[in-house]
Design an enzyme around this catalytic site. Sequence first.
Site, mmCIF file in Angstrom:
data_model
loop_
_atom_site.group_PDB
_atom_site.id
_atom_site.type_symbol
_atom_site.label_atom_id
_atom_site.label_comp_id
_atom_site.label_asym_id
_atom_site.label_seq_id
_atom_site.Cartn_x
_atom_site.Cartn_y
_atom_site.Cartn_z
ATOM 1 N N LYS A 199 0.854 -1.188 0.000
ATOM 2 C CA LYS A 199 0.000 0.000 0.000
ATOM 3 C C LYS A 199 0.889 1.238 0.000
ATOM 4 C CE LYS A 199 -4.085 -1.878 2.361
ATOM 5 N NZ LYS A 199 -5.071 -1.647 3.453
ATOM 6 N N TRP B 20 1.584 -11.772 3.123
ATOM 7 C CA TRP B 20 0.448 -12.616 2.740
ATOM 8 C C TRP B 20 0.469 -13.876 3.592
ATOM 9 C CZ3 TRP B 20 -2.918 -10.434 -0.511
ATOM 10 C CH2 TRP B 20 -3.953 -11.198 -1.022
ATOM 11 N N LEU B 21 -0.690 -14.281 4.069
ATOM 12 C CA LEU B 21 -0.768 -15.490 4.881
ATOM 13 C C LEU B 21 -0.520 -16.730 4.023
ATOM 14 C CD1 LEU B 21 -3.855 -14.560 7.059
ATOM 15 C CD2 LEU B 21 -1.483 -14.725 7.816
ATOM 16 N N ASP C 107 -13.759 1.740 10.127
ATOM 17 C CA ASP C 107 -14.085 1.170 8.819
ATOM 18 C C ASP C 107 -14.079 -0.362 8.840
ATOM 19 O OD1 ASP C 107 -14.714 1.440 6.066
ATOM 20 O OD2 ASP C 107 -12.633 1.046 5.526
ATOM 21 N N GLU D 154 -12.703 -11.489 8.435
ATOM 22 C CA GLU D 154 -12.308 -12.785 7.901
ATOM 23 C C GLU D 154 -11.961 -13.764 9.012
ATOM 24 O OE1 GLU D 154 -11.299 -9.667 4.816
ATOM 25 O OE2 GLU D 154 -10.891 -9.901 6.966
#
Length: 460
Positions: A179, A280-281, A346, A351
Site C-alpha cells: 500500500k 500474505w498469509l 471502517d 475474515e
Amino acid sequence: MYLNYRILMRTRVITLLLSAMFLLVYFALYQQLRFDQEENNKFTKFYRNNTLSQHVSGQKLGKTSKQYLQEIDYIPKKMQLYRRHLQKLQTDIKDEKFLVVAENLLNDTALLTTLNNSPWQLPSEWVNTKEIMPESVPQLGRLMYEMATRRITGADVGFKGSQLKATLFLEGDQRVAFKPQRYRRNEIISGSPYSGYDRHNGEIAAFHLGRILGFRRTPVAVGRRINLRQELKPVAKPRLLSTFVENGNNSCFYGECYYCRSNLSACADGSIMEGVMILWLPNSWPLKVHRPHPWRRTYKQNKTAQWQYDTQFCDKVRRVPLYSSGRLLLDIIDTSVLDYLIGNADRHLFETFLGKQDSIMLILDNGKSFGNPEIDEITILAPLYQCCMVRDSTWKRLQALAEGNLSSLLKILLEYDPVSPILTDQHYNSVERRLLGVIIVIKKCIEKHSEEIVLITEAD
C-alpha cells in the site's frame, strides 16, 4: 373515448417514471463527479506539499531499498538503539510481569537473530487457529528486514477492494500486499471517521499495537521505500504497468480498485515510493469472508445502522448462531478496542480461517487509522459498551499499559521500522487518551454488572 383516456394516462405515468429515472441517474453522476473533483483537489494538494526531502530522507534515486538501508548503516544503528531502549523499559515499567512482556516484544522486534533457512517458512510454522504468530517470535525482526529489502521478482494489481494496492512477489516466491504512501505524517484527515485514503503508516502501527495488546491476529506489516523504476517496473505485469503515469519527474500508478482512477494516482518522489509491505498469509490457510460485520456502518449521512439506535442490539447478535458460542464475539470486542485506539471506524466485514472450527477473527485492512488525533470516535467501541463483556486477559493488559506505558512501548517498537518515524507525537498522545477511555468504559460495565459477568476467562 375511455380507451383514449387510459392510453393518455399510461403515457403520462411512463413519462413521469422516465423523468424520475433520469433525475436519479443525473444525481448519481453529479455525486460521482463531485467526488472525483474533491479527490482530484486532494491529489493536486498532495503533489504541491510533498517534496523528496520530506519522504525519502536522502535516498538517492539510483539506490534500491537494500542499498539504501546498507548505506545508512541501518542494522548497526538499530543495535545501538536496542541497548538504550532496553534500559528505558527497565527504568520506566514498574510492573515486573509486564516488563517481561515488553522486553520480549523489544527482543523480537530488534535484529538480534540470524536466519538459517528461508524467512518465508516462518509464517507456516507460526499460524494456527488461535493466532497468526506465537507470543515469542525471535525471528520477527529479521523477517521484517527481509520484507523491506528482498529483491522484488514480480508485481501485479492488488486484490479486490476500494483502496489502491499492488501485489508484489519477493525473491523466494513470497507474496505481499503493498500500500503506497498517500499523506505526510502530520497531515490530519478531516471529515467522517472513515474518510480519506488508507494510511500506510497506520497499517504498520496497527500491527505493532496488536502485538502489544496480545491479540496477534494482524499480519506482519513493515515500511519500505521502493525504487519504482529500478525495482518494480521492470518486473511489473502489463495490467499494472499500464496504470503507470508520470507527473513531472514523479512516477505514479493507479492500479485497479473500486476508486482507482488515473487522476487519483499514488506518486513517488521522483522514483522513490514509500509504502507498507503486508505479509500474505500461507496458502494452506485460506480465508472466509463474513459480511457484513454486525456493527457495520451504513456509510450514509442520512441513514443510521440498527446498532446505533437499538439498545438491545448485542442481545440480538448473541442469538445469531455464529456468535452465540465460541470466540468470535469476544474477538469482535477485542478488535473494537484496537480500532478505537487507532481511530479506525471502517470495520465493515471480517475474515476467519476457512473450514477451521472456532477460528480467530483476523484483523486485516487497518489503513483507515491514525487519521485525526484530535477526535475520539466513541461509537467504534459499541461492541464493548453494548455487550459489556471483555476478556479478562485483555482487561489486565489494558491496565498494565496505563500511565504512559502504551505510547512509550509503541514508539520504541516503531523506531525499528525502516521508514520511521511512523507516528507524530499527536497520535501517541491520542492513543494514551483513548486508552483511558476504554478503561473507563470497562469500569462502568463492571460497576453495573459485576466482574463475574463482564470479565470473561477462556479455557486454553
